[in-house]
Design an enzyme around this catalytic site. Structure first.
Site, PDB file in Angstrom:
ATOM      1  CD  GLU A  23      -1.046   0.633   3.661  1.00  0.00           C
ATOM      2  OE1 GLU A  23      -1.555   1.763   3.493  1.00  0.00           O
ATOM      3  OE2 GLU A  23      -1.151   0.001   4.727  1.00  0.00           O
ATOM      4  CE  LYS A 158       0.638   1.941  14.955  1.00  0.00           C
ATOM      5  NZ  LYS A 158       0.531   1.816  13.513  1.00  0.00           N
TER       6      LYS A 158
HETATM    7  N1  PSU Z   1      -2.625   1.562  10.712  1.00  0.00           N
HETATM    8  C1  PSU Z   1      -1.274   1.575  10.816  1.00  0.00           C
HETATM    9  N2  PSU Z   1      -0.549   2.155   9.822  1.00  0.00           N
HETATM   10  C2  PSU Z   1      -1.131   2.711   8.718  1.00  0.00           C
HETATM   11  C3  PSU Z   1      -2.550   2.677   8.617  1.00  0.00           C
HETATM   12  C4  PSU Z   1      -3.247   2.112   9.629  1.00  0.00           C
HETATM   13  O1  PSU Z   1      -0.741   1.068  11.789  1.00  0.00           O
HETATM   14  O2  PSU Z   1      -0.423   3.240   7.847  1.00  0.00           O
HETATM   15  C5  PSU Z   1      -3.208   3.250   7.396  1.00  0.00           C
HETATM   16  C6  PSU Z   1      -3.509   2.133   6.388  1.00  0.00           C
HETATM   17  O3  PSU Z   1      -3.367   2.651   5.086  1.00  0.00           O
HETATM   18  C7  PSU Z   1      -4.967   1.818   6.661  1.00  0.00           C
HETATM   19  C8  PSU Z   1      -5.495   3.193   6.981  1.00  0.00           C
HETATM   20  O4  PSU Z   1      -5.639   1.219   5.576  1.00  0.00           O
HETATM   21  O5  PSU Z   1      -4.471   3.811   7.739  1.00  0.00           O
HETATM   22  C9  PSU Z   1      -6.798   3.142   7.737  1.00  0.00           C
HETATM   23  O6  PSU Z   1      -7.349   4.427   7.781  1.00  0.00           O
HETATM   24  P1  PSU Z   1      -8.841   4.600   8.328  1.00  0.00           P
HETATM   25  O7  PSU Z   1      -8.787   4.188   9.769  1.00  0.00           O
HETATM   26  O8  PSU Z   1      -9.147   6.043   8.131  1.00  0.00           O
HETATM   27  O9  PSU Z   1      -9.692   3.677   7.511  1.00  0.00           O
END
Ligand code: PSU
Ligand code: MN
Length: 301
Positions: A23, A158
């Site tokens: 990603e 996390k």
């Molecule tokens: N959690 C992490 N590192 C990240 C992300 C999440 O530990 O880089 C990023 C990923 O790209 C994940 C996104 O898909 O954040 C999720 O964002 P949201 O909670 O807004 O869906």
């Protein structure tokens, strides 16, 4: 749809050789420059050294791109939060406006699937946020896992998230949560969370076998493989929990909402741990890239 697949990735897919998707939100919104750039290149090297082909995915000037070049990765890394964070809902807009976008787990799964890539390595997925019973903040990553046929290898989630509710959500959606050599869901910075995965599998071959059967049965949706951070890089549970709580408290005080929440918390945690969490984050991504490569290779056999 106009999608650009790099010649190397295209050839590998045609020849049924192992490809691992990566990603780009982790580059633009997950880590600071220049560590994000170095890590993005190194994780590709890790995949190559395992015998697979990396495919970093993003949207470049409106073109969904599978297999970004070094220059494109550098651009995303340098521009950072100036690049649009692209989840499912953002894809058509960013493409129509010919903008640059860094894809989240959900966004990357969609483009990987369009390209025919089955395995995707990342750090952590989005999930059900703490306090979601009030805020309704549930990542679109979970809905994507529910419907798109890509296996995501991560280090768990996390504890900025409510891990128990995240597991319940995945259960409702029928997404298998597999622990690699563990019965316990890893919590990203730590190997343990107090929650159980659905199944423990001990080899990449066993995981590939499950994926083949899922395919053969025509069962839609993703699979989540959770891979604990290597012991030597894992963090002290109490200290990281406190840091995460402080970060969440600050986000709430500032009224941070929507797509800003996760990047805000990630950055806060990095600042509060003075970079220690970043070092762990980088190592767990490498670790996931290795496992994803091994699963991709077993799938091609
Ligand atoms: N959690 C992490 N590192 C990240 C992300 C999440 O530990 O880089 C990023 C990923 O790209 C994940 C996104 O898909 O954040 C999720 O964002 P949201 O909670 O807004 O869906
Ligand atoms: Mn959200």
């Amino acid at each position: 749809m106009n999608i650009k697949i790099s010649p190397e990735v295209k050839k590998a897919l045609e020849e049924n050789r192992p490809v691992v998707a990566l990603e780009s939100t982790i580059i633009s919104h997950g880590m600071p420059y220049p560590k994000n750039f170095q890590t993005a290149l190194q994780v590709e090297e890790v995949i190559r050294s395992c015998g697979a082909i990396p495919a970093t995915i993003a949207i470049i000037k409106g073109v969904p791109t599978v297999g970004c070049s070094k220059e494109e990765i550098e651009y995303l890394a340098k521009t950072g939060r100036g690049v649009i964070k692209v989840s499912r809902r953002d894809i058509p807009v960013v493409v129509a406006k010919k903008q640059d976008g860094a894809t989240t787990v959900a966004g990357t799964m969609i483009l990987a699937n369009l390209a025919g890539i089955k395995i995707f390595a990342t750090g952590g997925i989005g999930g059900v946020h703490r306090g979601a019973t009030e805020t309704f903040d549930i990542s679109a990553d979970l809905e994507e896992l529910a419907q798109t046929d890509v296996t995501v290898v991560c280090a768990g989630a996390k504890s900025i998230l409510d891990l128990g509710l995240t597991l319940e959500y995945l259960e409702t959606k029928g997404v298998p949560v597999i622990g690699y050599q563990t019965e316990e869901l890893p919590a990203f910075f730590t190997r343990k969370s107090g929650f159980k995965v659905n199944y423990r599998l001990d080899t990449p071959e066993e995981i590939a076998e499950v994926l083949k059967e899922k395919d053969a049965l025509g069962l839609k949706g993703g699979v989540l493989v959770t891979n604990p951070i290597p012991e030597e890089y894992s963090m002290e549970e109490k200290a990281i929990s406190k840091t995460i709580e402080d970060a969440i408290a600050e986000a709430n005080a500032l009224g941070i909402k929507g797509k800003e929440t996760t990047p805000f918390l990630l950055e806060k945690i990095q600042i509060l741990t003075e970079g220690k969490s970043l070092a762990s984050n980088i190592q767990l991504v490498f670790n996931n890239a290795r496992l994803a490569s091994q699963i991709a290779m077993a799938l091609c056999k």
